[in-house]
Design a protein around this motif. Structure first.
Motif: not given
Length: 286
Positions: A63, A60, A80, A82
């Motif tokens: 987050d 991540m 978010a 990743d």
């Protein structure tokens, strides 16, 4: 060893998937049910892949903890994000025609020297167009089948195809359930010893005109090899000599429960420039 589609061909048996093959897949749809045939990708989990391939890593980069620690939302929202690091053959995937070589050559007689640290100049996965065709499913798993190292012979495969009641046509895809993946999930599968197709199945596959063969194991073919001259005789006969695509680690459990043997198959490989394989999420539309 020039292929049947000419000296410059890099698509192999994908050439068999014409408009007729695609329409044949569409016409096999009966219920509209959509099934994913991909296994789950989970960080830190080794398998079900051979040990020479790195396990998936998932990070991540942004987050909820960042905002909890005081990072302000910008422009009225937070987000978010990743990153994933994944071997191209480390999950449900399709092999490029540059994946295997012999005697310094890959498919269609191109030199294996065309594969460098920058990728495959010839026959990379970027040369494979999306696959939309008819899939034919055969289930060769049973409680009596040993999922570790048993060879599925030509006569067994031929009988299984006949039981479907579907006559293969050029450009179709063959999907084979061996039972290995379900055994692996029970803790009984060995990635270097798995039930799969014996190399004597190759001629049947070529005669039928299948453009793609996929299975629920790590190699499509049986491991260890039953050919003393090579560890991957089916890869060499199908992919190296004839440009037939192999795809591995398909999750065929839900498809097996559906009871449907013919369906529309959709596979879109990632357009990885020079890649020798690609992770995929195959879709069966029943």
């Amino acid at each position: 060893m020039q292929g049947r589609w000419g000296a410059e061909d890099e698509a192999g048996a994908r050439n068999l998937i014409d408009a007729e093959a695609t329409l044949r897949g569409i016409s096999s749809v009966r219920t509209g049910q959509v099934i994913s045939l991909a296994i789950e990708i989970e960080a830190g989990k080794q398998g079900p892949v051979p040990p020479m391939r790195s396990p998936v890593q998932h990070f991540m980069t942004r987050d909820g903890g960042d905002y909890a620690a005081g990072l302000p939302e910008a422009y009225g929202f937070g987000f978010a994000d990743d990153v994933i690091m994944l071997a191209t053959h480390g999950t449900t995937h399709i092999d490029a025609l540059s994946h295997v070589c012999r005697g310094g050559l890959i498919y269609n007689g191109f030199s294996s020297n065309t594969i460098t640290s920058r990728g495959a100049k010839r026959c990379g996965i970027d040369k494979l167009a999306p696959i939309v065709t008819r899939g034919i499913f055969v289930d060769l798993a049973s409680p009596e089948t040993d999922p570790q190292g048993e060879a599925i012979r030509r006569d067994q495969l031929e009988a299984a195809i006949a039981r479907t009641g579907v006559a293969p046509a050029p450009g179709d895809a063959l999907l084979v359930r061996t039972g290995w993946l379900s055994a692996w999930r029970r803790g009984q599968g060995d990635v270097m010893r798995c039930t799969g197709l014996h190399h004597d199945c190759a001629e049947l596959i070529l005669e039928a005109g299948f453009a793609l063969v996929a299975a629920d194991n790590v190699a499509v073919e049986v491991l260890p090899s039953h050919d003393p001259s090579t560890a991957v005789p089916l890869h060499l006969k199908l992919t190296w000599e004839n440009g037939v695509y192999l795809a591995e680690l398909f999750d065929l459990e839900e498809l097996a429960q559906s009871g449907q043997n013919a369906f529309q198959l959709v596979i879109a490989p990632l357009r990885i420039k020079g890649g020798v394989g690609s992770p995929i999420t195959p879709i069966a539309i029943l």
